[in-house]
Write an enzyme that holds these catalytic residues in place. Structure first.
Site: not given
Length: 223
Positions: A91, A153, A182
């Site tokens: 991430d 995200k 996300k």
């Protein structure tokens, strides 16, 4: 939707500066118990977790965290190191200043460079929605759509705010090419998690849901 359905989309997370090896061990055991999608942990603990978990559960870690202003070369090194240590998902935080400067081509170039360093692993792009305008969020959706990344995200959880229903709905509306969303940061409970999933989130970054699962009488019950 059942409680277990929500847990299956959770990246069970601990990223506090005070995280210890014992915290990582407990995180792994709880994630295995409740069959979460992955654990998300600081880079220094990736090898410990990967050695313990083996093929039972994916280990995710964070790159350029939490500010995103590292050089691309530094982020790429972080990814290569994490992959060597056993990370299956990465991430990364974008350079938010580049977004403010309108340097979207630079952001796209960095994402693709980092995806190449992942060697086939999943790459999620953290855009820190609380620091962006709605127009900038949509623009970043376009960048991720054109990139080789897998997810967009919302948040690190270390800035001025986390995921909101409005932002997740906006992101889901604009994602194409099989890219996923996300939601992360500030997810307070199962009702929140369910709502984010209904709005289009495929993953949830949180530690709270697993902690609350102990008090759920029937995880297979719909709510």
């Amino acid at each position: 939707m059942t409680y277990r359905d929500v847990l299956a989309k959770v990246d069970h997370t601990v990223l506090k500066q005070t995280t210890t090896s014992a915290d990582i061990q407990k995180l792994c055991d709880d994630a295995l118990k409740y069959h979460t999608a992955s654990i998300c942990i600081p880079p220094a603990y990736v090898k410990q977790a990967a050695d313990y978990l083996g093929d039972r559960l994916a280990v995710c870690t964070v790159i350029g965290f939490p500010n995103g202003s590292n050089t691309t070369e530094t982020k790429a090194f972080e990814i290569r190191d994490a992959v060597k240590n056993g990370a299956k998902e990465l991430d990364m935080v974008i350079n938010i200043g580049w977004v403010k400067d309108g340097k979207y081509d630079d952001v796209l170039r960095e994402i693709n460079t980092l995806k190449e360093a992942c060697e086939g692993r999943i790459l999620k792009v953290i855009i820190e929605t609380c620091l962006l305008t709605k127009e900038e969020i949509v623009a970043m959706c376009d960048v991720v759509n054109r990139s080789n990344a897998d997810f967009i995200k919302t948040s690190t959880g270390f800035s001025t705010g986390g995921a909101t229903f409005e932002d997740v709905a906006l992101m889901h509306e604009h994602m194409k090419n099989g890219k996923k969303v996300k939601a992360s940061g500030g997810i307070s409970g199962f009702e929140d998690g369910k709502k984010f999933i209904e709005l289009g989130a495929e993953r949830l970054g949180t530690s709270r849901l697993v902690k609350q699962a102990d008090s759920v009488a029937d995880l297979d019950a719909e709510f």
